[in-house]
Enzyme design. Structure first.
Site, PDB file in Angstrom:
ATOM      1  N   ASN A   7       3.173 -13.665  -7.152  1.00  0.00           N
ATOM      2  CA  ASN A   7       2.219 -13.183  -8.369  1.00  0.00           C
ATOM      3  C   ASN A   7       3.198 -12.418  -9.515  1.00  0.00           C
ATOM      4  O   ASN A   7       4.262 -11.868  -9.014  1.00  0.00           O
ATOM      5  CB  ASN A   7       1.567 -11.703  -7.591  1.00  0.00           C
ATOM      6  N   ASP A   9       2.352 -10.801 -12.273  1.00  0.00           N
ATOM      7  CA  ASP A   9       1.727  -9.757 -13.211  1.00  0.00           C
ATOM      8  C   ASP A   9       2.736  -9.173 -13.673  1.00  0.00           C
ATOM      9  O   ASP A   9       2.600  -8.523 -14.895  1.00  0.00           O
ATOM     10  CB  ASP A   9       0.825  -9.263 -12.212  1.00  0.00           C
ATOM     11  N   HIS A  10       3.613  -8.594 -12.894  1.00  0.00           N
ATOM     12  CA  HIS A  10       4.701  -7.590 -13.507  1.00  0.00           C
ATOM     13  C   HIS A  10       5.653  -8.030 -14.631  1.00  0.00           C
ATOM     14  O   HIS A  10       6.608  -7.443 -14.987  1.00  0.00           O
ATOM     15  CB  HIS A  10       5.090  -6.830 -12.312  1.00  0.00           C
ATOM     16  N   ARG A  18       6.911  -3.631 -24.675  1.00  0.00           N
ATOM     17  CA  ARG A  18       7.389  -3.820 -25.978  1.00  0.00           C
ATOM     18  C   ARG A  18       6.572  -4.269 -26.776  1.00  0.00           C
ATOM     19  O   ARG A  18       6.618  -4.525 -27.926  1.00  0.00           O
ATOM     20  CB  ARG A  18       8.436  -4.689 -25.848  1.00  0.00           C
ATOM     21  N   HIS A  43      -3.458 -12.071 -11.899  1.00  0.00           N
ATOM     22  CA  HIS A  43      -4.567 -11.163 -11.985  1.00  0.00           C
ATOM     23  C   HIS A  43      -5.008 -10.659 -13.431  1.00  0.00           C
ATOM     24  O   HIS A  43      -4.320  -9.776 -14.058  1.00  0.00           O
ATOM     25  CB  HIS A  43      -4.379  -9.916 -11.120  1.00  0.00           C
ATOM     26  N   ARG A  45      -7.120  -8.560 -15.165  1.00  0.00           N
ATOM     27  CA  ARG A  45      -7.873  -7.722 -14.972  1.00  0.00           C
ATOM     28  C   ARG A  45      -8.795  -7.387 -16.121  1.00  0.00           C
ATOM     29  O   ARG A  45      -8.441  -7.615 -17.379  1.00  0.00           O
ATOM     30  CB  ARG A  45      -6.694  -6.266 -14.969  1.00  0.00           C
ATOM     31  N   ARG A  49      -4.312  -5.289 -18.416  1.00  0.00           N
ATOM     32  CA  ARG A  49      -3.073  -4.135 -18.581  1.00  0.00           C
ATOM     33  C   ARG A  49      -1.848  -5.043 -18.393  1.00  0.00           C
ATOM     34  O   ARG A  49      -0.782  -4.439 -18.703  1.00  0.00           O
ATOM     35  CB  ARG A  49      -3.269  -3.142 -17.394  1.00  0.00           C
ATOM     36  N   GLU A  70      -6.803 -14.146  -9.728  1.00  0.00           N
ATOM     37  CA  GLU A  70      -7.283 -13.216  -9.007  1.00  0.00           C
ATOM     38  C   GLU A  70      -8.272 -12.560 -10.122  1.00  0.00           C
ATOM     39  O   GLU A  70      -7.848 -12.462 -11.508  1.00  0.00           O
ATOM     40  CB  GLU A  70      -6.442 -11.924  -8.999  1.00  0.00           C
ATOM     41  N   THR A 100      -3.227   0.000  -8.815  1.00  0.00           N
ATOM     42  CA  THR A 100      -3.020  -1.466  -8.156  1.00  0.00           C
ATOM     43  C   THR A 100      -4.375  -1.665  -7.485  1.00  0.00           C
ATOM     44  O   THR A 100      -5.100  -0.618  -7.026  1.00  0.00           O
ATOM     45  CB  THR A 100      -1.817  -1.791  -7.275  1.00  0.00           C
ATOM     46  N   THR A 101      -4.534  -2.738  -6.829  1.00  0.00           N
ATOM     47  CA  THR A 101      -5.862  -3.019  -6.037  1.00  0.00           C
ATOM     48  C   THR A 101      -5.746  -2.281  -4.650  1.00  0.00           C
ATOM     49  O   THR A 101      -5.025  -2.652  -3.836  1.00  0.00           O
ATOM     50  CB  THR A 101      -6.004  -4.595  -5.722  1.00  0.00           C
ATOM     51  N   GLU A 151      -8.269 -13.270   2.028  1.00  0.00           N
ATOM     52  CA  GLU A 151      -6.965 -12.711   2.082  1.00  0.00           C
ATOM     53  C   GLU A 151      -6.925 -11.019   2.366  1.00  0.00           C
ATOM     54  O   GLU A 151      -7.828 -10.355   2.040  1.00  0.00           O
ATOM     55  CB  GLU A 151      -6.490 -12.583   0.321  1.00  0.00           C
ATOM     56  N   HIS A 192      -0.432  -7.697  -0.760  1.00  0.00           N
ATOM     57  CA  HIS A 192      -0.364  -6.487  -1.104  1.00  0.00           C
ATOM     58  C   HIS A 192       0.752  -5.553  -0.458  1.00  0.00           C
ATOM     59  O   HIS A 192       0.694  -5.392   0.840  1.00  0.00           O
ATOM     60  CB  HIS A 192      -1.708  -5.710  -1.007  1.00  0.00           C
ATOM     61  N   GLY A 193       1.898  -5.131  -1.226  1.00  0.00           N
ATOM     62  CA  GLY A 193       2.785  -4.188  -0.934  1.00  0.00           C
ATOM     63  C   GLY A 193       3.682  -4.948   0.023  1.00  0.00           C
ATOM     64  O   GLY A 193       4.630  -4.198   0.400  1.00  0.00           O
ATOM     65  N   GLY A 214       3.894 -10.131  -5.084  1.00  0.00           N
ATOM     66  CA  GLY A 214       4.395  -9.786  -6.504  1.00  0.00           C
ATOM     67  C   GLY A 214       5.282  -8.560  -6.727  1.00  0.00           C
ATOM     68  O   GLY A 214       6.450  -9.238  -6.970  1.00  0.00           O
TER      69      GLY A 214
HETATM   70  N1  PXP Z   1      -2.762 -10.138  -3.133  1.00  0.00           N
HETATM   71  C1  PXP Z   1      -3.974  -9.430  -3.808  1.00  0.00           C
HETATM   72  C2  PXP Z   1      -5.239 -10.101  -3.806  1.00  0.00           C
HETATM   73  C3  PXP Z   1      -3.637  -8.623  -4.913  1.00  0.00           C
HETATM   74  O1  PXP Z   1      -4.594  -7.952  -5.519  1.00  0.00           O
HETATM   75  C4  PXP Z   1      -2.227  -8.232  -5.215  1.00  0.00           C
HETATM   76  C5  PXP Z   1      -1.777  -7.265  -6.164  1.00  0.00           C
HETATM   77  O2  PXP Z   1      -2.305  -7.562  -7.515  1.00  0.00           O
HETATM   78  C6  PXP Z   1      -1.440  -8.947  -4.647  1.00  0.00           C
HETATM   79  C7  PXP Z   1      -1.603  -9.703  -3.476  1.00  0.00           C
HETATM   80  C8  PXP Z   1       0.228  -8.553  -4.701  1.00  0.00           C
HETATM   81  O3  PXP Z   1       0.484  -7.402  -4.346  1.00  0.00           O
HETATM   82  P1  PXP Z   1       1.954  -6.665  -4.280  1.00  0.00           P
HETATM   83  O4  PXP Z   1       2.302  -6.814  -6.160  1.00  0.00           O
HETATM   84  O5  PXP Z   1       1.919  -5.493  -4.193  1.00  0.00           O
HETATM   85  O6  PXP Z   1       2.962  -7.641  -3.863  1.00  0.00           O
END
Ligand code: PXP
Length: 369
Positions: A7, A9-10, A18, A43, A45, A49, A70, A100-101, A151, A192-193, A214
């Protein structure tokens, strides 16, 4: 070997800090695939963001990037998904104020809407997944909705592991949910996490075939580089896992069992003296028997023999421990017989029982110890 979804996103979070173009999410996506990741998750959103529409447009236009989008279950997002046609879509809950989710979808409340969106995506051959908590009812609802994958939200177990707290209860929930999902022909993912430690723990569950990670990957890459971090995760996901002897699932119609339990012969043929004695403590006796009947059937299926000359209903006793957790208590001679058949010194049984309005559901896993 299990699949790794990265993932990114970050990467967009850092870029947005910036308000310019660097670092480039599409480059991170390309590189992650080059280094061995199986797919890329973004994702989009509602508040945009991190990932923006331009990222989706760019990444979905690059060949050879299996893309997992996502998104929330809204018509607006459905329209966007059908415009860019990512390979996969994972439907997630979204609240503006969350960091976060924070949890899985509420399938009970939003079933109709989610079913509609899943069907539309299925029609376009986009692989669908639902981000849910590791919960039996959510798995059954997911099957009903018609998604191809689920998931499982691993936020809770990840926090427990990070805080060095006991995570066994949550692990069992994830494991049992995965087994049930797989038995219903749903593909099982986790996310997640997750970090190295939690991924090592969860990769032992054979039914989980994809890990979506992610924040940890992007954060760790600052120090060690994306290539090394992905390499380390791929090594974890390659490891061989424990051996499961058998899995059994059974669903019993409570009304049918209610009729059967009026017959004393049936009760004495199926339930031990101990089970009959304990039944008196329960308000809803037929429900008590229904769940235990499902458990015995599920166990017999997991052994591979079914109820037979060598395995009678009364050889399999269902009791509860002090905390109320249901356990399988086997007759000594039955345990001995099974050990010989399974060719193991010892084995472990895991039982989960649950009841929907009209049904009792049991599933059993037998593992080599
Ligand atoms: N899976 C899903 C469905 C998520 O919503 C997220 C967070 O956006 C992740 C995985 C990844 O989570 P993390 O960034 O905590 O690894």
């Amino acid at each position: 070997m299990k699949n790794l979804g990265v993932n990114i996103d970050h990467v967009a979070t850092i870029r947005n800090a910036r308000g310019e173009d660097h670092p480039y999410p599409y480059l991170a996506a390309k590189n992650a695939i080059k280094y061995g990741a199986n797919s890329i998750t973004i994702h989009l959103r509602e508040d945009r963001r991190h990932i923006k529409d331009k990222d989706l447009k760019k990444i979905s236009s690059i060949k050879n990037i299996p893309l997992n989008l996502e998104m929330a279950a809204t018509n607006q997002m459905l329209k966007i998904a059908l415009k860019y046609k990512p390979n996969f879509v994972c439907i997630v809950p979204e609240r503006r104020e969350e960091i976060t989710t924070e949890g899985g979808l509420n399938l009970k409340k939003n079933k109709k809407k989610i079913k509609y969106i899943v069907q539309k995506l299925n029609n376009f051959n986009i692989r669908t997944s639902l981000f849910i908590n590791p919960d039996i009812k959510d798995i059954i609802n997911s099957k009903d909705i018609g998604t191809r994958c689920v998931e499982l939200h691993t936020g809770k177990i990840s926090l427990l592991v990070k805080k060095n707290k006991n995570y066994q209860g949550e692990f069992t929930k994830i494991k049992n949910s995965s087994i049930l999902a797989k038995s219903l022909n749903l593909e099982v993912h986790a996310g997640h996490g997750l970090d190295y430690r939690t991924t090592k723990i969860l990769q032992k569950i054979p039914e989980i075939t994809e890990f979506n990670i992610g924040h940890f990957i992007i954060g760790e890459s600052i120090e060690f580089g994306l290539k090394n971090v992905i390499k380390k995760f791929l090594k974890i996901l390659k490891k061989k896992i424990m051996s499961v002897i058998g899995i059994g699932v059974d669903i019993v119609d409570n009304q049918r069992l209610k009729k059967l339990t009026k017959n004393k012969k049936f009760i004495s043929r199926v339930f031990t003296q101990n089970e009959q004695r304990i039944s008196k403590k329960f308000k809803n006796i037929s429900n008590y028997y229904s769940k235990r009947f499902a458990a015995k059937e599920a166990f017999s299926k997991a052994t591979g023999f079914g109820i037979s000359d060598n395995l009678h209903f009364k050889d399999i006793e269902i009791i509860n421990n002090k905390k109320g957790k249901p356990l399988i208590n086997l007759k000594k001679s039955t345990a001995f017989f099974l050990k010989k058949k399974f060719k193991v010194k010892s084995f472990k049984t895991n039982l989960s029982l649950s009841d929907e309005k009209n049904y009792s559901i049991a599933y059993v896993i037998i593992e080599k110890k």
